[in-house]
Write a protein that holds these residues in place. Structure first.
Motif, PDB file in Angstrom:
ATOM      1  N   THR A 352     -81.198  -6.229 -72.216  1.00  0.00           N
ATOM      2  CA  THR A 352     -80.112  -5.831 -72.075  1.00  0.00           C
ATOM      3  C   THR A 352     -79.212  -6.551 -72.299  1.00  0.00           C
ATOM      4  OG1 THR A 352     -81.092  -4.059 -70.676  1.00  0.00           O
ATOM      5  CG2 THR A 352     -78.526  -4.205 -70.882  1.00  0.00           C
ATOM      6  N   MET A 353     -79.552  -7.963 -71.881  1.00  0.00           N
ATOM      7  CA  MET A 353     -78.008  -8.994 -71.982  1.00  0.00           C
ATOM      8  C   MET A 353     -78.491  -9.148 -73.081  1.00  0.00           C
ATOM      9  SD  MET A 353     -77.279  -8.807 -68.820  1.00  0.00           S
ATOM     10  CE  MET A 353     -77.669  -7.090 -68.576  1.00  0.00           C
ATOM     11  N   VAL A 354     -79.447  -9.430 -74.092  1.00  0.00           N
ATOM     12  CA  VAL A 354     -79.465  -9.612 -75.181  1.00  0.00           C
ATOM     13  C   VAL A 354     -78.216  -8.332 -76.145  1.00  0.00           C
ATOM     14  CG1 VAL A 354     -81.287  -9.977 -77.338  1.00  0.00           C
ATOM     15  CG2 VAL A 354     -81.479 -10.893 -75.271  1.00  0.00           C
ATOM     16  N   ALA A 355     -78.985  -7.739 -75.784  1.00  0.00           N
ATOM     17  CA  ALA A 355     -78.256  -6.489 -77.002  1.00  0.00           C
ATOM     18  C   ALA A 355     -76.604  -6.503 -76.498  1.00  0.00           C
ATOM     19  CB  ALA A 355     -78.888  -4.944 -76.179  1.00  0.00           C
ATOM     20  N   GLN A 356     -75.991  -7.338 -75.338  1.00  0.00           N
ATOM     21  CA  GLN A 356     -74.575  -7.327 -75.022  1.00  0.00           C
ATOM     22  C   GLN A 356     -74.633  -8.047 -76.356  1.00  0.00           C
ATOM     23  OE1 GLN A 356     -72.914  -4.659 -73.799  1.00  0.00           O
ATOM     24  NE2 GLN A 356     -74.537  -3.773 -72.860  1.00  0.00           N
ATOM     25  N   SER A 357     -74.872  -9.354 -76.019  1.00  0.00           N
ATOM     26  CA  SER A 357     -74.153 -10.375 -76.792  1.00  0.00           C
ATOM     27  C   SER A 357     -74.192  -9.868 -78.233  1.00  0.00           C
ATOM     28  CB  SER A 357     -75.693 -11.109 -76.559  1.00  0.00           C
ATOM     29  OG  SER A 357     -76.673 -11.450 -77.560  1.00  0.00           O
ATOM     30  N   HIS A 358     -74.966  -8.614 -78.398  1.00  0.00           N
ATOM     31  CA  HIS A 358     -75.029  -8.606 -80.276  1.00  0.00           C
ATOM     32  C   HIS A 358     -73.689  -7.736 -80.856  1.00  0.00           C
ATOM     33  CE1 HIS A 358     -78.609 -10.049 -82.626  1.00  0.00           C
ATOM     34  NE2 HIS A 358     -79.056 -10.119 -80.585  1.00  0.00           N
ATOM     35  N   THR A 359     -73.321  -7.028 -79.359  1.00  0.00           N
ATOM     36  CA  THR A 359     -72.564  -6.078 -79.549  1.00  0.00           C
ATOM     37  C   THR A 359     -70.888  -6.675 -79.233  1.00  0.00           C
ATOM     38  OG1 THR A 359     -73.160  -4.941 -77.731  1.00  0.00           O
ATOM     39  CG2 THR A 359     -73.948  -3.771 -79.861  1.00  0.00           C
ATOM     40  N   LEU A 360     -70.566  -5.919 -77.537  1.00  0.00           N
ATOM     41  CA  LEU A 360     -69.377  -6.549 -76.719  1.00  0.00           C
ATOM     42  C   LEU A 360     -68.730  -8.149 -77.192  1.00  0.00           C
ATOM     43  CD1 LEU A 360     -69.254  -4.738 -73.533  1.00  0.00           C
ATOM     44  CD2 LEU A 360     -68.716  -3.759 -75.625  1.00  0.00           C
ATOM     45  N   PHE A 361     -69.912  -9.313 -77.022  1.00  0.00           N
ATOM     46  CA  PHE A 361     -69.342  -9.902 -77.410  1.00  0.00           C
ATOM     47  C   PHE A 361     -68.544 -10.797 -78.746  1.00  0.00           C
ATOM     48  CE2 PHE A 361     -72.705 -12.615 -74.406  1.00  0.00           C
ATOM     49  CZ  PHE A 361     -72.002 -11.759 -73.884  1.00  0.00           C
ATOM     50  N   ILE A 362     -69.354  -9.757 -79.635  1.00  0.00           N
ATOM     51  CA  ILE A 362     -69.199 -10.201 -81.423  1.00  0.00           C
ATOM     52  C   ILE A 362     -67.840  -9.345 -81.386  1.00  0.00           C
ATOM     53  CG2 ILE A 362     -69.079  -9.498 -83.435  1.00  0.00           C
ATOM     54  CD1 ILE A 362     -72.887  -9.982 -82.892  1.00  0.00           C
ATOM     55  N   LYS A 363     -67.886  -7.960 -80.008  1.00  0.00           N
ATOM     56  CA  LYS A 363     -66.385  -7.406 -80.737  1.00  0.00           C
ATOM     57  C   LYS A 363     -65.376  -8.131 -80.116  1.00  0.00           C
ATOM     58  CE  LYS A 363     -64.527  -3.405 -81.874  1.00  0.00           C
ATOM     59  NZ  LYS A 363     -63.820  -3.153 -83.193  1.00  0.00           N
ATOM     60  N   GLN A 364     -65.796  -9.153 -78.653  1.00  0.00           N
ATOM     61  CA  GLN A 364     -64.545  -9.570 -78.828  1.00  0.00           C
ATOM     62  C   GLN A 364     -63.706 -10.696 -78.847  1.00  0.00           C
ATOM     63  OE1 GLN A 364     -66.847 -10.200 -74.957  1.00  0.00           O
ATOM     64  NE2 GLN A 364     -64.993 -11.518 -74.229  1.00  0.00           N
ATOM     65  N   GLY A 365     -65.192 -11.302 -79.923  1.00  0.00           N
ATOM     66  CA  GLY A 365     -64.343 -12.533 -81.561  1.00  0.00           C
ATOM     67  C   GLY A 365     -63.706 -11.224 -82.289  1.00  0.00           C
ATOM     68  N   THR A 366     -62.665 -10.376 -82.303  1.00  0.00           N
ATOM     69  CA  THR A 366     -61.872  -9.657 -83.608  1.00  0.00           C
ATOM     70  C   THR A 366     -60.658  -9.414 -82.559  1.00  0.00           C
ATOM     71  OG1 THR A 366     -62.267  -7.366 -82.071  1.00  0.00           O
ATOM     72  CG2 THR A 366     -63.755  -7.981 -84.581  1.00  0.00           C
ATOM     73  N   THR A 367     -60.920 -10.061 -81.215  1.00  0.00           N
ATOM     74  CA  THR A 367     -59.196 -10.175 -80.270  1.00  0.00           C
ATOM     75  C   THR A 367     -58.817 -11.628 -80.044  1.00  0.00           C
ATOM     76  OG1 THR A 367     -60.358 -10.309 -78.214  1.00  0.00           O
ATOM     77  CG2 THR A 367     -60.180  -8.303 -78.990  1.00  0.00           C
ATOM     78  N   LEU A 368     -59.369 -12.624 -80.556  1.00  0.00           N
ATOM     79  CA  LEU A 368     -58.909 -13.615 -80.920  1.00  0.00           C
ATOM     80  C   LEU A 368     -58.844 -14.720 -81.806  1.00  0.00           C
ATOM     81  CD1 LEU A 368     -61.797 -14.978 -78.485  1.00  0.00           C
ATOM     82  CD2 LEU A 368     -59.842 -14.218 -78.010  1.00  0.00           C
ATOM     83  N   ASP A 369     -58.248 -15.195 -81.617  1.00  0.00           N
ATOM     84  CA  ASP A 369     -57.447 -15.704 -83.166  1.00  0.00           C
ATOM     85  C   ASP A 369     -59.022 -16.464 -83.879  1.00  0.00           C
ATOM     86  OD1 ASP A 369     -56.538 -17.674 -85.387  1.00  0.00           O
ATOM     87  OD2 ASP A 369     -55.504 -19.374 -83.899  1.00  0.00           O
ATOM     88  N   ARG A 370     -59.121 -16.645 -85.508  1.00  0.00           N
ATOM     89  CA  ARG A 370     -60.005 -16.851 -85.883  1.00  0.00           C
ATOM     90  C   ARG A 370     -59.777 -17.880 -86.567  1.00  0.00           C
ATOM     91  NH1 ARG A 370     -62.308 -12.729 -89.035  1.00  0.00           N
ATOM     92  NH2 ARG A 370     -61.181 -10.904 -88.067  1.00  0.00           N
ATOM     93  N   SER A 371     -59.021 -18.353 -87.319  1.00  0.00           N
ATOM     94  CA  SER A 371     -58.271 -19.113 -88.662  1.00  0.00           C
ATOM     95  C   SER A 371     -58.830 -20.428 -88.076  1.00  0.00           C
ATOM     96  CB  SER A 371     -56.316 -19.011 -88.250  1.00  0.00           C
ATOM     97  OG  SER A 371     -56.684 -17.596 -88.902  1.00  0.00           O
TER      98      SER A 371
END
Length: 599
Positions: A352-371
């Protein structure tokens, strides 16, 4: 003298053939020198490397496609991803049944791989044809105001996805099992190679994932989804050709009937005979002659005292009905599959934790500076590449350094036991969610400082995306312990006739973990919204994922405690050969020789 020489020559000729029941495509005995081992595995591993590149090229960025192209909200898209991923990992139990009972691993795998090729081609059409997608959404967060995908558009896209999930059920449990089958347990050298097989198998798997989460994800985000989804079917076609080229070198196991029927026979016979007393001597239980097993390339298993109630299925009766009387070997095979179920249950929460890393962890990245610099932006899904890099490095260190050190300490050819390795991975999962909670707490603090937590739309924070690296790196280390050990454990501990089914336990755990992720995510979101401020909203800056991750950390800790209790009482199955003992004795001799030289 001539007769003795002839017998010796015959014995040497027999030694040249595998002794583990494997045969060639026509069912004939196979020469050890011309088949199997790493030579055959090279074709299988190259297939898997390319297949994982292509499959994860579709899966890694799926949540981004659902939210940006199909205009779905964060919660809906996340649940759609975990539901589909759960299906991908649940269907292997069907593929394992077909392989073990009817078609064999080679044919089941080959037919399923062709279906995967068709499914990937349909997905390429779904993302390429304009009429199969809704118009672009101009609203960054409020997906309710965007035009939603039509029933036809959803049917084509998700129909293709779930065809791919069904087809994967025939490839995933059989390709890795077939790879492990290339090593003869009765030959100590091949057994030693087999102990490293799952390390290098997962190494190839995650190398493919690394390519998918960097190159293919970048193409999808910056070049186009048509090309990003068009490459996978081409790559898979090449992989299938490579697999077919290796056909002359493969060792095969013949299908031996449905493992589910065998297990059902034993359980029902035990219930039927519950009133009858067990004999004091296990030899009085019903069993076939050893010649029967030799003829069919299978192995006789002696009776054990564990799960004693099932032994009643082998009480001798005046009946040949398998629902009334089973052999001791069938009883022991069923015991082996039943004994693994509590261990499998303990892997649900980590998955279940692995599934979270595929979804919410990645979605968090959209809120951060990716430059990076002024021209390049890191695709959020590319962060998963750090999981892969971390895991690949961990596998190298584990196989080349850690195992050799622990072999000297424990005299175990594996270094540490499979359950001990799984336990270390579970400890890592507690750390992952603890770290993720603290990082998210800091991210929300920055959002509040900049007045963005109350904004209606999700804004990018003045915080680098690389603050998420610790939780991704820890996930890779956890996988190097838990995922590889789980894969090896469920293959190794399954009876010889049920290896595909045993391997499907590993994959079923992933599937249930993903469905659990959907359930937990939905329930937590619903309950917290009802209580006030929701923990999981479309606008992550206004959410409280730090609380959610803390909850998962507590669940992981409780699960680890349960695992310790269950593993304490687990009894490993008896080896079919003495190869492990030979390797253990060699380690002891090396230590003894080293001590003598030191003295």
């Amino acid at each position: 003298m001539a007769g003795a020489a002839a017998d010796q020559e015959t014995g040497l000729q027999l030694d040249n053939y595998t002794k583990d029941g494997t045969v060639d495509r026509k069912g004939n005995p196979v020469l050890r020198s011309k088949t199997g081992r790493w030579k055959a595995c090279s074709f299988i591993i190259v297939y898997e490397l390319i297949d994982r590149m292509m499959f994860n090229g579709i899966a890694a960025n799926l949540i981004i496609y659902l939210t940006t192209k199909l205009n779905q909200g964060t919660l809906t898209a996340s649940n759609n991803v975990t539901n589909w991923t759960g299906t991908v990992w649940i269907t292997p139990i069907l593929g394992a049944y077909v392989a073990d009972a009817h078609l064999g691993r080679y044919r089941t795998f080959f037919i399923s791989s062709l279906l995967c090729l068709i499914a990937m081609s349909l997905l390429t059409l779904a993302v390429s044809v304009p009429s199969l997608k809704p118009p672009p959404c101009l609203e960054a967060i409020s997906k309710e105001n965007c035009k939603q995908a039509s029933k036809l558009q959803l049917a084509v896209f998700f129909g293709s996805l779930y065809l791919l999930a069904l087809a994967s059920g025939g490839t995933k449990p059989n390709i890795s099992t077939m790879g492990a089958d290339q090593f003869d347990d009765f030959d100590p050298k091949e057994k030693a190679q087999k102990l490293s097989f799952f390390n290098w198998w997962l190494f190839s798997v995650f190398s493919g994932i690394l390519f998918a989460s960097t190159i293919l994800v970048y193409i999808q985000d910056n070049v186009g989804w048509s090309l990003g989804y068009g490459i996978p079917p081409i790559g898979l076609g090449v992989a299938i050709l490579i697999f077919v080229v290796g056909t002359p070198f493969y060792r095969h196991r013949l299908p031996n009937g449905s493992p589910f029927t065998t297990m059902a026979n034993v359980i029902i016979a035990a219930i039927w005979n519950w009133r009858f007393p067990l004999p004091n001597d296990p030899n009085e239980l019903y069993e076939l002659e050893i010649q029967h097993y030799s003829k069919h390339g299978t192995f006789k298993i002696d009776s054990t005292p564990s799960l004693r109630f099932l032994n009643k299925a082998a009480i001798r009766r005046d009946s040949s009905d398998p629902w009334r009387m089973c052999t001791v070997t069938e009883v022991e095979e069923t015991k082996q599959m039943v004994r693994m179920i509590p261990i499998m249950i303990c892997t649900f929460i980590p998955n279940t934790m692995v599934a979270q890393s595929h979804t919410l962890f990645i979605k968090q990245g959209t809120t951060l500076d990716r430059s990076i610099g002024s021209h390049f932006k890191v695709p959020p899904a590319s962060l998963y590449s750090f999981v892969t890099i971390s895991m690949l490095l961990s596998i190298l260190i584990y196989d080349r350094v850690f195992v050799k050190i622990m072999q000297r300490v424990t005299k175990n050819p594996r270094g540490i036991t499979m359950l001990q390795r799984m336990g270390i991975g579970m400890i890592c999962h507690v750390l992952i969610m603890t770290v993720a909670s603290q990082v998210e707490k800091h991210r929300l603090h920055i959002a509040e400082e900049n007045g963005l937590s109350a904004a209606q739309e999700q804004k990018v924070l003045p915080l680098t995306i690389f603050i998420l690296l610790p939780q991704f790196i820890l996930t890779g280390i956890a996988d190097a312990f838990l995922q590889i050990a789980s894969n090896e454990f469920f293959y190794d501990q399954a009876p010889e006739n049920m290896k595909s089914l045993g391997n499907s336990y590993f994959m079923t755990s992933h599937g249930i973990g993903n469905f659990l992720s959907t359930f937990i995510l939905s329930k937590v979101s619903k309950i917290t919204k009802r209580q006030g401020k929701g923990w999981i909203l479309n606008n992550l800056n206004a959410s409280h994922l730090d609380y959610f991750y803390a909850l998962l950390a507590v669940m992981s800790a409780v699960n680890f405690g349960l695992f310790l209790l269950i593993s304490k009482f687990y009894v490993y199955k008896a080896e079919v050969s003495d190869s492990i003992q030979v390797l253990t004795d060699e380690l002891k001799k090396k230590k003894s020789k080293g001590l003598q030289q030191t003295g």
